[in-house]
Design a protein around this motif. Sequence first.
Motif, PDB file in Angstrom:
ATOM      1  N   THR A  56       1.160   2.261  -0.179  1.00 42.23           N
ATOM      2  CA  THR A  56       0.639   3.086   1.002  1.00 42.23           C
ATOM      3  C   THR A  56      -0.781   3.161   1.292  1.00 42.23           C
ATOM      4  O   THR A  56      -1.163   2.929   2.356  1.00 42.23           O
ATOM      5  N   ALA A  57      -1.716   2.993   0.295  1.00 43.10           N
ATOM      6  CA  ALA A  57      -2.943   3.126   0.458  1.00 43.10           C
ATOM      7  C   ALA A  57      -3.468   1.803   1.227  1.00 43.10           C
ATOM      8  O   ALA A  57      -4.320   1.702   2.063  1.00 43.10           O
ATOM      9  N   ALA A  58      -2.861   0.849   0.897  1.00 43.04           N
ATOM     10  CA  ALA A  58      -3.080  -0.603   1.534  1.00 43.04           C
ATOM     11  C   ALA A  58      -2.694  -0.311   2.964  1.00 43.04           C
ATOM     12  O   ALA A  58      -3.358  -1.147   3.940  1.00 43.04           O
ATOM     13  N   GLN A  59      -1.761   0.351   3.332  1.00 43.81           N
ATOM     14  CA  GLN A  59      -1.353   0.542   4.887  1.00 43.81           C
ATOM     15  C   GLN A  59      -2.620   1.005   5.516  1.00 43.81           C
ATOM     16  O   GLN A  59      -2.547   0.984   6.918  1.00 43.81           O
ATOM     17  N   LEU A  60      -3.440   1.642   5.164  1.00 43.44           N
ATOM     18  CA  LEU A  60      -4.513   2.319   5.891  1.00 43.44           C
ATOM     19  C   LEU A  60      -5.494   1.442   6.271  1.00 43.44           C
ATOM     20  O   LEU A  60      -6.377   1.728   7.332  1.00 43.44           O
ATOM     21  N   GLU A  61      -5.636   0.316   5.568  1.00 40.98           N
ATOM     22  CA  GLU A  61      -6.480  -0.885   6.188  1.00 40.98           C
ATOM     23  C   GLU A  61      -6.431  -1.162   7.374  1.00 40.98           C
ATOM     24  O   GLU A  61      -5.408  -1.477   8.074  1.00 40.98           O
TER      25      GLU A  61
END
Length: 830
Positions: A56-61
């Motif tokens: 999920t955090a990677a999707q914020l990039e």
Amino acid sequence: MTPDESTPRRGRLTVYLGAAPGVGKTYAMLDEAHRRLSRGTDVVVGLVESHGRLATAAQLEGLEVLPRRVLVHRDSEFTELDVEAVLARSPQVVMVDELAHTNVPGSRHAKRWQDVHDLLDAGIDVVTTVNVQHLESLNDDVEAITGVKQRETVPDHVVRDADQIQLVDLPPEALRRRLAHGNVYRAEQIDASLTQYFRVGNLTALRELALLWLADRVDDALASYRRDHSISSPWPARERVVVAVTGGPEGDTLLRRGARIAQRAAGSELVAVHVLATDGLPSAPPARIAEQRRLVESLGGTFHTVVGEDVASGVVDFARGVNATMIVVGVSRRSRWREALRESNGTEIARLAGVIDVHLVTHERARSGRALPGRGSALSGPRRLGGWVAALVGPVLLTLVLSAMRDVVSLPTELMLFLALTVLVALIGGLWPAIVSAVIGFVLLNWFFTIPTGHLTIAEPENALALTVFVLVAAGVASVVDLAARRTAEAFRARAEASALAAASRSVLSGEDTAAALVARLRETFTLEAVALLARRGSSWDVLAADGNDPAVTPDGAQAVLVVDDDRVLALTGRVLPASDRRVLEAFASQLGVVLEHDRLRAQAEQARILGEADATRTALLAAVSHDLRTPLATIRASVDGLGLDLSESDRAVLVGTLADSTARLERLIDNLLDLSRLQTGSVRPVLRATSLEEVVPFAVEGYPLVVLDVPEDLPLVLTDPGLLERVLANLVSNAVRHAPAGRPVVVSAAVVGRGIVVRVVDDGPGIPDELKGHMFDAFQRLGDTTGNGLGLGLAVAEGLATAVGAEVAAEDTPGGGLTMLVTVPLAAS
């Protein structure tokens, strides 16, 4: 300016609905953000909770993430959605996670969905996420399944009104694997989660709740689309089986067959409909209809009663209205020759159904034959009997009279006289006696007055035509007379019904009628044996109002049941009511519902008034206590501190006197507060006995040197509570002393007036203006007193305690200036 230019565009709301935590709602939402960004849309992330999930955090990039608002609560820092920052940035689309979240105190709104509404009102599209367990309507169901009470909920309408809902779902085993791999929670939480909330049964049930809730929303959207586009033909999007029941014994068979058909496809619905026809035919017994209603509910379906011109058209119209895919109807109970005369309901439904399938079910009573229901006569029994007597005897008597006058009258005259007799019979007895009279007259005219007489043959064609016209005219006139009689009866009935309903409506709107009065009027209007208003309480019923002999205490014991609302019904006992009466009864039930709603609103208004008064009392009490109790306390503390110093005896005596005065003042304030509390809670319990005022008045004025007593010793005894009456007089004397001019005494006198003794407390102070006397007994009313020596409770407590002991307190002006308080105490029995 066009409407589009004058009305700001409202943003579109997209909701990713998850069946359980960890199914990937936030990931899917951020994936949507990347897709929109790639198409050139201005997208920002308002708030996303990754919960430590790397994917999920990677999707914020690559996405613009707005800073959060930092709030301090209970010495801890929290971050929330910064609505002002989003509004200032004004993007096309904003991503906001966890719609059901409760904001930290100090935020713009209490709930995040309210923040989202502000963004939508500003024309910003919002994409958000929510789990099915956070929907308010499903909260209890989720707790029953999982054993976990969800404290953060969102109203269903917020999600239901979204422009688009995307269901994010995973099979239970797949979600458990994701959890076991550490993709949802931290390692130390995995085992507990798998064995508690994330059991296969729980996940399966939550998944079903999500699918069913979303299916209902889709069904509403489909109905709205069909309504907006005027589509009347059914769309078979979901299997919906409508069973037509007439109240006959075959209804149970039809309902069970319809339930089996509905169970063949998941998500199917069973709907039963009973048509109250307006064609004048009698309806089914209400008790039988109630039994079939209970059977439908036990089978998981719903029961509906509709009004239609006839059964067939009513069933088909209802089926089209609910978007049914099949109608289940029973084979007619009529015999074949009767069905040949009139089309059966099943056949007519099949002809009218169009694209809706019709399932014809045979049963043990099919083709068993039954009499056609007759139309009830609008004439009374004696009139019908008189009509039949006139139809049978009248033509014979007229024949005897005309036989004696054979040489005087001719055949045309004889035809007119027999026609007049037929009209008379129609006026007396209605249609069928008149038809019989016409047939008998035809035979007698043919035998006795048409050449050749003595035979049933007619020599002249003209005479045959005359006799034929006579029969046709007689039948036509009889039909018209009978129809006029029916219409007259219907008009009288309609006027009576309208008058009854108008009277009920007037009384309900004016607030005159209670539920009990309306129940009594209902029984009287319809001449029933008993009527009861029942309220559901769990598995039993409570009788709210009843009238008549032996009213039913459960719906099962009544001959007819009318639904008032979800929790209340009317149980009717007595004669079986026709379908026309049920329409008026339902109107009465609606009026009764209005009465109950008015009662509920009145009760709520009264409760709100009491709470408002209590709140005003608390507010005034806090405001007064914060000042008036603090003053004597401060004086006491200062005096105590001063006594510890090296003072002269005179100074020490002054401080001791000040301490005593402040303590007495504080004691009076606390006594008044306690008395007011006892009065408001209803805990004052007076003990009334025969008492002499000599036991009361001297103690009430004790400690006030400037009080003059004028109380005769021979006054009769009064009926009162001595202690409470002493508190009344003490408060009045204290109030008078406080307002009397310096050095002027307060006079307390008593005298017998009528059946009581009036105690007068007279002062020469400034008095009270007339416009303020209406509020002088209200709590915390100082009425211009600026001395700060009280809370404004003395008169309020005095009036309350006086009422408790049966006395009365009143005020009048003192001649020459001032105020006189009068306490009227009833005399004791001699």
